[in-house]
Write an enzyme that holds these catalytic residues in place. Sequence first.
Site, mmCIF file in Angstrom:
data_model
loop_
_atom_site.group_PDB
_atom_site.id
_atom_site.type_symbol
_atom_site.label_atom_id
_atom_site.label_comp_id
_atom_site.label_asym_id
_atom_site.label_seq_id
_atom_site.Cartn_x
_atom_site.Cartn_y
_atom_site.Cartn_z
ATOM 1 N N ASN A 153 0.841 -1.211 0.000
ATOM 2 C CA ASN A 153 0.000 0.000 0.000
ATOM 3 C C ASN A 153 0.874 1.259 0.000
ATOM 4 O O ASN A 153 0.826 2.078 0.925
ATOM 5 C CB ASN A 153 -0.906 -0.038 1.233
ATOM 6 C CG ASN A 153 -2.009 0.997 1.176
ATOM 7 O OD1 ASN A 153 -2.260 1.593 0.130
ATOM 8 N ND2 ASN A 153 -2.647 1.218 2.307
ATOM 9 N N ASP A 155 0.853 3.860 -2.002
ATOM 10 C CA ASP A 155 0.358 5.129 -2.537
ATOM 11 C C ASP A 155 0.030 6.068 -1.367
ATOM 12 O O ASP A 155 0.309 5.735 -0.207
ATOM 13 C CB ASP A 155 -0.857 4.919 -3.461
ATOM 14 C CG ASP A 155 -2.103 4.516 -2.698
ATOM 15 O OD1 ASP A 155 -1.980 3.977 -1.569
ATOM 16 O OD2 ASP A 155 -3.218 4.737 -3.203
ATOM 17 N N ASP A 165 0.948 5.455 2.454
ATOM 18 C CA ASP A 165 0.004 4.884 3.412
ATOM 19 C C ASP A 165 0.548 3.681 4.190
ATOM 20 O O ASP A 165 0.027 3.338 5.242
ATOM 21 C CB ASP A 165 -1.277 4.478 2.673
ATOM 22 C CG ASP A 165 -1.962 5.688 2.063
ATOM 23 O OD1 ASP A 165 -1.757 6.802 2.583
ATOM 24 O OD2 ASP A 165 -2.692 5.520 1.068
ATOM 25 N N ASP A 168 2.557 4.181 8.096
ATOM 26 C CA ASP A 168 2.070 4.387 9.457
ATOM 27 C C ASP A 168 0.969 3.385 9.788
ATOM 28 O O ASP A 168 0.592 2.558 8.959
ATOM 29 C CB ASP A 168 1.595 5.836 9.663
ATOM 30 C CG ASP A 168 0.413 6.163 8.775
ATOM 31 O OD1 ASP A 168 -0.294 5.242 8.354
ATOM 32 O OD2 ASP A 168 0.195 7.365 8.500
ATOM 33 N N ASP A 340 16.581 8.082 -15.626
ATOM 34 C CA ASP A 340 17.498 7.401 -14.728
ATOM 35 C C ASP A 340 17.061 7.376 -13.268
ATOM 36 O O ASP A 340 17.429 6.484 -12.523
ATOM 37 C CB ASP A 340 18.892 8.035 -14.848
ATOM 38 C CG ASP A 340 19.537 7.665 -16.183
ATOM 39 O OD1 ASP A 340 19.093 6.656 -16.758
ATOM 40 O OD2 ASP A 340 20.439 8.383 -16.632
ATOM 41 N N GLU A 343 11.501 4.516 -12.586
ATOM 42 C CA GLU A 343 11.007 3.531 -13.555
ATOM 43 C C GLU A 343 9.529 3.310 -13.252
ATOM 44 O O GLU A 343 9.148 3.075 -12.099
ATOM 45 C CB GLU A 343 11.778 2.216 -13.400
ATOM 46 C CG GLU A 343 11.471 1.181 -14.455
ATOM 47 C CD GLU A 343 12.063 1.532 -15.827
ATOM 48 O OE1 GLU A 343 13.218 1.983 -15.875
ATOM 49 O OE2 GLU A 343 11.347 1.352 -16.836
ATOM 50 N N LEU A 399 17.678 -0.203 -16.789
ATOM 51 C CA LEU A 399 16.610 -1.131 -16.394
ATOM 52 C C LEU A 399 15.517 -1.045 -17.450
ATOM 53 O O LEU A 399 14.824 -0.036 -17.558
ATOM 54 C CB LEU A 399 16.070 -0.721 -15.014
ATOM 55 C CG LEU A 399 14.798 -1.406 -14.523
ATOM 56 C CD1 LEU A 399 14.988 -2.902 -14.413
ATOM 57 C CD2 LEU A 399 14.385 -0.825 -13.165
ATOM 58 N N ASP A 462 20.233 1.020 -22.233
ATOM 59 C CA ASP A 462 19.525 1.798 -23.271
ATOM 60 C C ASP A 462 20.489 2.509 -24.226
ATOM 61 O O ASP A 462 20.059 3.100 -25.209
ATOM 62 C CB ASP A 462 18.504 2.785 -22.660
ATOM 63 C CG ASP A 462 19.150 3.972 -21.940
ATOM 64 O OD1 ASP A 462 20.387 3.960 -21.732
ATOM 65 O OD2 ASP A 462 18.406 4.908 -21.561
#
Length: 652
Positions: A153, A155, A165, A168, A340, A343, A399, A462
């Site tokens: 979680n 976000d 989120d 805590d 860089d 991602e 990556l 890349d």
Amino acid sequence: MSNQRIVHLECGKSTQVLYVLGTVINIDIYKPSPPGCRSFEVTTSPGVNYSISDKQNGSVVTHPAIRWALIKDSLLRVTVGQVSSAANDGKVKITFYGDDLDKPVDKMTLELTAVYVSLDVDADRDGIVEENNPNKSSWMWGPEGHGAILLVNCDKELLTTSEPDNMDDKVYTFEDLADMSRMIIRTEGPKLMPAGYTLNLHISPSDKKKVQLFRHEISSVTSVLGRTKELTAMDFTKGHNKIIFSAEGLAFPDNKTATLVTFNLSVVNQQLPIFTDQVVLHFAPWIMTPNTQAPEEVYVCSSPGNEKFLIEFKKFVQKAQCKLTICPVTEHAGDIWMQDEIEFGYIDAPHKFMNIVMDSPRNRGLKNFAYKFLLGRDFGRIDVKSDKIADSLDGFGNLEVSPPVTVNGKEYPLGRIVIGSHLPIHPDGRKMVKETQDLLMAQSVQSPIILYSDWLHVGHVDEFMTFVPAPDRKGFRLLLASPLSFYSLFKRLQKEGHGEAMMFDNAYRDPIKINDILKNQALHERNTHVQHCIDWNRDILKVELGLDEADIIDIPTLFKPTKAKTHVGAYFPDMVNMIVLGKYLGIPKPFGPLINGECALEAVVRSALEPLGLDCTFIDNFTSYHIGQGEVHCGSNVRRKPFTLKWWNMEI
Ligand SMILES: *[C@@H]1O[C@H](CO)[C@@H](O)[C@H](O)[C@H]1NC(C)=O
Ligand SMILES: *[C@@H]1O[C@H](CO)[C@@H](O)[C@H](O)[C@H]1NC(C)=O
Ligand SMILES: *[C@@H]1O[C@H](CO)[C@@H](O)[C@H](O)[C@H]1NC(C)=O
Ligand SMILES: *[C@@H]1O[C@H](CO)[C@@H](O)[C@H](O)[C@H]1NC(C)=O
Ligand SMILES: *[C@@H]1O[C@H](CO)[C@@H](O)[C@H](O)[C@H]1NC(C)=O
Ligand SMILES: CC(=O)N[C@H]1CO[C@H](CO)[C@@H](O)[C@@H]1O
């Protein structure tokens, strides 16, 4: 998990036990029987079933025999079909007989309170918590598989909180609960339960660090398990309960063996579990999106000096009909390498989808970009931290991910991650920090391939490879930088009489003639070595992605040694370092020699890519990116549409 339990009865007594539906109570008949007894009789109240198992010869003699021979080791197996309406309303009476078959010698009684107890999750992956799924305690991949899913979680639902989120032990909004996996304890039984029973929910010391469980109460949601707590105990004084929880993942697993979290629910009496139910949840892996996935949003930096580039770049992004987000100069402290620092990827569960940006331990000027600009509602952030000082290979230009492939019959429907590293025989070379690598490996669904990129000054994959969509074959082509194809083009041009044509005409450095480039023997030798390095990677990519030569397109590229001569960088803008937005390719403008008014390098690339339905835009980024050892791809980033295939439907 055993659902059998032994209960000892005593003659002349009534013993009371709690019985959980679906389990078996075993009663030893022989040991407590009075001396001299030869047979026994069993009577039960309605709803209580029994059978007698004779361990000596394994035979089972069932109801409705009236009397049973008393045999050493025989067990009475008791099961109950429905929950009790009052405490101790289920009865089993055992009466012993001696020689006189009409005269009972003694008897013993079992009183049962039958309850239903179940710990439930969404094991069938339809977004709804079903009841007592027999598969809830295991994980199986594939469309016929099963097992519940847990999201990290990470976000941030509220603007006012400073941390994601999962940092805590509070839940601020209903939206936050929607990110979590529901878990339900269901019990049924009499209104008044016999005293002394509790419901304990527990997790192992290692799992508690990975997960946090919130209990839904009438007007609040409270953290009850995980993070620091291994156990939460609940009253079991009334039989009918429905206790609702929401589980959030705290951190992405960094080890393949750590992708499952187990919860045990026990009915406990006098500190001992008499019944345990179990569920497992599997962490949703972080998934990257290859160039073949449709673009949704493009990110780039504005910086003093790149105004002209930005004008061209904006036009290009508009052509591909993508949203463009520009990071202002005040937010990146001169760090224009948008590729860089971050991602893009996502996590997905039947109940929720979330974009997730992975933030590199590189931490240069853009280090707060993901936190300030991306982290938000349903947009999470993984902050990879390391004690080691990150080196250039930690930048996420190093990556990438391939389109979906099938290799010798093995499918990788979400593609394979590609990262660059040192050669296996040079273990002290540069590489990504262990924390990033472990995390990528542990996600399991995009099985990483490690390439050799330490030969480059910047050292990113890349710089020598990319994937573009194609309508035929495997649905894509691998483009590889190729000094060999550069030299063969330039030699042909020389032969055709263009030896005096200039590279970098109209560019921002001194022009140089084809003849002079070809004359430079040291440069040629160095590029022969570079070609070996790229070929080494080509061979790995062919094997690991199951590619044929016809799946690969060589793009003329020239490299030059750095000042220290230890590594190389692009001699002219490195065309494979392009940005791919659907069929639109934003390619670094190479400033090759003009032959009949057309750049010879652009012409070669166009003739290779346009037949695949691709649209090439050559973007001038010479001064602001190329001179800084990067190109269009390094300076931009793309968030793409997720795969339609659900990762849990993969067969691994
Ligand atoms: C085996 O089971 C049968 C009932 O099927 C019983 O009559 C017999 O006594 C048992 N044998 C032994 C050795 O206990
Ligand atoms: C008890 O026996 C009845 C009749 O044989 C059967 O229908 C029922 O399923 C049994 N219940 C249990 C819990 O074994
Ligand atoms: C349990 O899992 C097996 C194997 O995946 C499946 O065949 C079976 O249908 C599942 N049972 C339920 C009730 O979902
Ligand atoms: C859960 O129960 C199983 C089976 O009884 C046991 O092996 C495991 O150690 C338990 N785990 C926890 C965390 O209690
Ligand atoms: C992964 O976890 C297992 C079990 O805890 C452990 O034995 C193994 O060494 C770990 N692997 C890595 C790469 O950390
Ligand atoms: C990346 C970039 O903007 N590079 C250069 C592009 O070309 C103009 C001149 O045409 C320069 O001013 C930019 O710096």
